[in-house]
Design a protein around this motif. Structure first.
Motif, PDB file in Angstrom:
ATOM      1  N   ASP A 184       4.122   1.743  -9.403  1.00 57.93           N
ATOM      2  CA  ASP A 184       2.823   1.602 -10.022  1.00 57.93           C
ATOM      3  C   ASP A 184       2.874   1.054 -11.283  1.00 57.93           C
ATOM      4  OD1 ASP A 184       1.361   3.369  -8.480  1.00 57.93           O
ATOM      5  OD2 ASP A 184       2.122   5.286  -9.287  1.00 57.93           O
ATOM      6  N   ASN A 185       3.950   0.495 -11.666  1.00 57.02           N
ATOM      7  CA  ASN A 185       4.149  -0.035 -13.114  1.00 57.02           C
ATOM      8  C   ASN A 185       4.783  -1.564 -13.016  1.00 57.02           C
ATOM      9  OD1 ASN A 185       3.460   2.186 -15.094  1.00 57.02           O
ATOM     10  ND2 ASN A 185       4.905   3.138 -13.393  1.00 57.02           N
ATOM     11  N   ASN A 234       6.844   9.917   0.924  1.00 56.98           N
ATOM     12  CA  ASN A 234       6.262   8.728  -0.326  1.00 56.98           C
ATOM     13  C   ASN A 234       6.509   7.502   0.661  1.00 56.98           C
ATOM     14  OD1 ASN A 234       6.163  10.608  -2.078  1.00 56.98           O
ATOM     15  ND2 ASN A 234       8.486  10.144  -3.122  1.00 56.98           N
ATOM     16  N   TYR A 280       8.740   5.306  -5.987  1.00 54.37           N
ATOM     17  CA  TYR A 280       7.287   5.396  -5.971  1.00 54.37           C
ATOM     18  C   TYR A 280       6.598   5.049  -7.403  1.00 54.37           C
ATOM     19  CZ  TYR A 280       2.713   7.101  -3.789  1.00 54.37           C
ATOM     20  OH  TYR A 280       1.558   7.416  -3.136  1.00 54.37           O
ATOM     21  N   ASP A 281       7.021   5.838  -8.378  1.00 57.39           N
ATOM     22  CA  ASP A 281       6.402   5.835  -9.475  1.00 57.39           C
ATOM     23  C   ASP A 281       6.601   4.481 -10.174  1.00 57.39           C
ATOM     24  OD1 ASP A 281       5.479   8.281  -9.317  1.00 57.39           O
ATOM     25  OD2 ASP A 281       7.168   9.420 -10.515  1.00 57.39           O
ATOM     26  N   VAL A 314       5.508   3.460   1.454  1.00 56.96           N
ATOM     27  CA  VAL A 314       5.388   2.137   0.949  1.00 56.96           C
ATOM     28  C   VAL A 314       5.179   1.319   2.052  1.00 56.96           C
ATOM     29  CG1 VAL A 314       5.917   0.295  -0.483  1.00 56.96           C
ATOM     30  CG2 VAL A 314       6.351   2.870  -1.426  1.00 56.96           C
ATOM     31  N   GLU A 350       5.188  -5.362 -10.710  1.00 56.77           N
ATOM     32  CA  GLU A 350       4.821  -6.183  -9.476  1.00 56.77           C
ATOM     33  C   GLU A 350       5.071  -7.673  -9.878  1.00 56.77           C
ATOM     34  OE1 GLU A 350       0.560  -6.158  -9.353  1.00 56.77           O
ATOM     35  OE2 GLU A 350       0.293  -7.183 -11.491  1.00 56.77           O
ATOM     36  N   HIS A 399       0.828  -1.242  -0.023  1.00 57.89           N
ATOM     37  CA  HIS A 399       0.036  -0.064   0.043  1.00 57.89           C
ATOM     38  C   HIS A 399       0.885   1.252  -0.116  1.00 57.89           C
ATOM     39  CE1 HIS A 399      -3.422   2.718   0.917  1.00 57.89           C
ATOM     40  NE2 HIS A 399      -2.463   3.230   1.847  1.00 57.89           N
ATOM     41  N   LYS A 400       0.821   2.173  -0.938  1.00 60.09           N
ATOM     42  CA  LYS A 400       1.661   3.225  -1.122  1.00 60.09           C
ATOM     43  C   LYS A 400       0.802   4.517  -0.945  1.00 60.09           C
ATOM     44  CE  LYS A 400       3.373   3.825  -5.167  1.00 60.09           C
ATOM     45  NZ  LYS A 400       2.539   4.773  -6.145  1.00 60.09           N
ATOM     46  N   TYR A 401       1.480   5.625  -0.361  1.00 58.29           N
ATOM     47  CA  TYR A 401       0.402   6.904  -0.259  1.00 58.29           C
ATOM     48  C   TYR A 401       1.453   7.887  -0.166  1.00 58.29           C
ATOM     49  CZ  TYR A 401       0.756   6.065   4.714  1.00 58.29           C
ATOM     50  OH  TYR A 401       1.346   6.077   5.897  1.00 58.29           O
TER      51      TYR A 401
END
Length: 455
Positions: free
Chosen positions: A33-34, A11, A29-30, A13, A36, A3-5
């Motif tokens: 998003d891309n 930033n 962080y970015d 995680v 996994e 879970h990141k926010y």
């Protein structure tokens, strides 16, 4: 699962299964998003091309390798090692009890879940004989548990002060015989406190919960005395006296917020400013048709206020004015034990509530709900099938919770609220969930900020 926010300039995680918290740079962080699991040996070219608009190619490739390394070390995207413990969540010995020594109250709080203190069952107080049988029930059903917890609750338990003292004395008289130790606690609205009660409470109670909403205008709006005078002015001097005399023993003032005080961080800081250093302020849960209830419409304001509170607490800490805010006191070191992380407070399983008539319920908030009547200590009836039901009501048997990033911290939320507002103890109450998740994000950020300062 991660879970990141972003919060407070960090930033963050969270690796959900390990509980690890990482404060990362913008590229990491970015990139998360891309990508996994399962990870390729090299970062996919399409991901590199996408991020090269903002970052250097070599930096992207290097960052990807670091993420893969963390994954291989089971620090990021770690496996779920908790589900295997779910099978161990079985009916357990009873270790904790809420004694409703007074189903009556001398206040008339607008939001009280217990009606006017009588749980809509009629005003009554617990006799010493019923209380003795309740403690005997706890001793006899506690198995190998060494420490037993008893909370004197109401209504207002000080309305039955003589019996409270008698039960403490009786419990202490049984400790050596059974090889156990009682941890007594008491929750009070403070109106009936005096020097004698304060001295006894501070001597005998492991913890004491002092109920107040916050600022004078907030407290007096919702917590009404029968004579119409200010509740705040009556109880604050008594609470401050008790807290001061308590020394380093546990206590906390427990406030609330409703639609009427969505600026609740002002209540928290007010309580600190007047002298309290152990503080809890939590949302009132109510039906949507109640004028004070928090609905989805109020959630953005609630979230914003938690962020404001976070900033204020960090600033306070920098200025050497630290206090413990109960809901930010989270454990990021894999505690508590696995079973507690899966099912929470133990309601209906290792924790029960006893009424003045000797009736047994899963907790004080279930009192009067006939479908969850577990038996009676006077008749000897004790429905252990209900115990089994609550033992199995863990996060892996709650569909929404099983896939939620916050599951190991809230443990599926309050069963009583789930039942009251969702109709099922296994269905999470949505508004409570959203508030809890925001609170957790803020609490984790506070921990991260302190860790960064220490380094």
């Amino acid at each position: 699962m991660i879970h990141k926010y972003k919060l407070g300039g960090y930033n963050i995680v969270l690796d959900v299964n390990s509980g690890g918290v990482h404060v990362v740079d913008e590229l990491t962080y970015d990139l998360l998003d891309n990508v996994e699991p399962p990870f390729a040996e090299e970062c996919p070219e399409k991901v590199v091309e996408k991020l090269m608009r903002f970052y250097d190619r070599e930096d992207i490739l290097s960052c990807y390798r670091e993420i893969v390394e963390l994954y291989e070390q089971k620090i990021l995207f770690s496996p779920d090692d908790y589900e295997k413990f779910a099978a161990l969540s079985v009916a357990a010995p009873v270790k904790a009890m809420c004694l409703l020594v007074a189903m009556d109250c001398n206040l008339r709080c607008d939001y009280c879940f217990a009606g006017t203190g009588d749980y809509c069952l009629g005003r009554k107080v617990m006799s010493f004989d019923v209380g003795k049988k309740a403690l005997d029930f706890l001793l006899e059903n506690s198995g190998t548990r060494d420490h037993l917890e008893v909370d004197f609750f109401g209504g207002e338990p000080l309305l039955n002060w003589k019996v409270v003292k008698q039960l403490v004395e009786y419990g202490r008289s049984k400790e050596e015989e059974y090889g156990k130790k009682f941890r007594f606690t008491l929750t009070t609205n403070g109106t009936l406190l005096d020097d004698e009660k304060t001295e006894f409470i501070n001597r005998e109670m492991q913890n004491v919960v002092l109920s107040i909403d916050g600022r004078k205008e907030v407290t007096d709006r919702m917590r009404h005395r029968l004579d119409g005078k200010s509740t705040y002015e009556m109880i604050v001097p008594k609470f401050l006296d008790l807290a001061r005399k308590r020394g380093d023993k546990e206590y906390y003032v427990r406030g609330t917020f409703t639609k009427y005080n969505l600026d609740f961080s002002d209540d928290i800081f007010h309580l600190h400013d007047i002298g309290f250093d152990q503080i809890s302020v939590e949302p009132v849960v109510g039906n949507h048709d109640e004028p004070y209830s928090i609905t989805e419409k109020e959630l953005p304001k609630v979230f914003s206020e938690y962020e404001r509170l976070t900033d204020r607490i960090l600033e306070n800490d920098k200025n050497g004015k630290h206090f413990n805010f109960f809901h930010f006191m989270i454990d990021l070191d894999q505690g508590p034990c696995a079973i507690k992380r899966l099912r929470g407070c133990g309601c209906g399983n290792d924790y029960v509530a006893i009424t003045p008539d000797g009736d047994i319920y899963p907790c004080h908030q279930f009192v009067g709900k006939t479908e969850y009547h577990m038996g009676n200590i006077l008749t000897g009836e004790f429905n252990k099938e209900i115990k089994k039901t609550f033992a199995k009501t863990h996060i892996y048997n709650k569909p929404d919770c099983k896939v939620c990033w916050a599951r190991f911290y809230c443990s599926g939320g309050c069963s009583a609220n789930n039942y009251e507002y969702m109709g099922d103890i296994a269905k999470a109450h949505k508004i409570s969930c959203e508030i809890e998740k925001k609170r957790l994000e803020c609490a984790i950020m506070v921990k991260a900020a302190h860790a960064m300062e220490d380094n």
